[in-house]
Design an enzyme around this catalytic site. Structure first.
Site, mmCIF file in Angstrom:
data_model
loop_
_atom_site.group_PDB
_atom_site.id
_atom_site.type_symbol
_atom_site.label_atom_id
_atom_site.label_comp_id
_atom_site.label_asym_id
_atom_site.label_seq_id
_atom_site.Cartn_x
_atom_site.Cartn_y
_atom_site.Cartn_z
ATOM 1 N N CYS A 1 -0.704 -41.140 -36.961
ATOM 2 C CA CYS A 1 -0.877 -40.850 -38.252
ATOM 3 C C CYS A 1 -2.417 -40.420 -38.444
ATOM 4 O O CYS A 1 -3.183 -41.196 -38.031
ATOM 5 C CB CYS A 1 -0.595 -42.012 -39.228
ATOM 6 S SG CYS A 1 -0.706 -41.489 -41.221
ATOM 7 N N GLU B 1 6.966 -39.190 -43.662
ATOM 8 C CA GLU B 1 5.927 -38.476 -44.751
ATOM 9 C C GLU B 1 6.664 -38.959 -46.111
ATOM 10 O O GLU B 1 5.805 -39.453 -47.057
ATOM 11 C CB GLU B 1 5.938 -37.213 -44.778
ATOM 12 C CG GLU B 1 5.523 -36.146 -43.561
ATOM 13 C CD GLU B 1 4.121 -36.884 -43.423
ATOM 14 O OE1 GLU B 1 3.218 -37.284 -44.213
ATOM 15 O OE2 GLU B 1 3.610 -36.941 -42.094
ATOM 16 N N HIS C 1 5.151 -42.405 -46.839
ATOM 17 C CA HIS C 1 3.634 -42.439 -47.187
ATOM 18 C C HIS C 1 3.656 -41.994 -48.978
ATOM 19 O O HIS C 1 2.963 -43.119 -49.587
ATOM 20 C CB HIS C 1 2.954 -41.049 -46.945
ATOM 21 C CG HIS C 1 2.246 -41.362 -45.680
ATOM 22 N ND1 HIS C 1 1.272 -42.062 -45.462
ATOM 23 C CD2 HIS C 1 2.279 -40.618 -44.437
ATOM 24 C CE1 HIS C 1 0.698 -42.133 -44.246
ATOM 25 N NE2 HIS C 1 1.214 -41.094 -43.586
HETATM 26 ZN ZN LIG Z 1 0.900 -40.706 -41.709
#
Ligand SMILES: [Zn+2]
Length: 167
Positions: free
Chosen positions: A89, A132, A135
């Protein structure tokens, strides 16, 4: 406005991001453009808005045809069947590890003009979208690492720093 990559333990990585409502805002297109450039610059395949310090449900993913924006994305279906990838990441430089996620997903999202769209993804792309999506819900991949392959000690150090900052 210049976008910089936010790294752990910045708190915005733990924030559930707000839905984008206004697609007429010219700033949105600017942000998307800059996030695409940042992702190319840092050689990523996925980037979420909070990774550049912005609170909005927007991710950029490169599905092998260049970076594309996915706004207000939602996973509608995910397969029972799981797969493991050695994930990294941009917000966790030097840290990698195996994460188990669904092998296939269906995604609903809006494009840059607010049009509703959907797609199916599998294998690596399914993992990228799940990473994602986590996130923008304030979930980081280290929460799900089964086995670190890089930087476990570094992560533990950063985690201790984060806990110290809480107090
Ligand atoms: Zn990430």
């Amino acid at each position: 406005m210049k976008l910089n990559i936010v790294t752990y333990p910045n708190k915005i990585l733990r924030t559930k991001l707000n839905k984008i409502q206004n697609f007429d805002d010219p700033q949105l297109k600017q942000i998307i453009k800059k996030m695409k450039i940042a992702m190319i610059k840092y050689d990523g395949i996925g980037l979420a808005a909070n990774q550049v310090g912005l609170n909005m449900r927007l991710i950029i993913v490169d599905m092998n045809n260049g970076p594309q924006a996915f706004i207000n994305p939602q996973i509608k279906n995910k397969s029972f069947l799981k797969q493991k990838f050695d994930e990294g990441c941009l917000s966790f430089p030097g840290i990698m590890g195996y994460v188990s996620r669904s092998k296939k997903i269906n995604l609903e999202y809006q494009d840059e003009n607010g049009n509703k769209k959907s797609l199916a993804a599998e294998k690596l792309m399914a993992t990228v979208f799940q990473h994602e999506l986590d996130h923008i819900n304030g979930i980081i991949f280290t929460d799900k690492i089964k086995k670190f392959t890089h930087g476990e000690d570094l992560f533990k150090k950063l985690q201790m720093k984060a806990q110290a900052d809480e107090k």
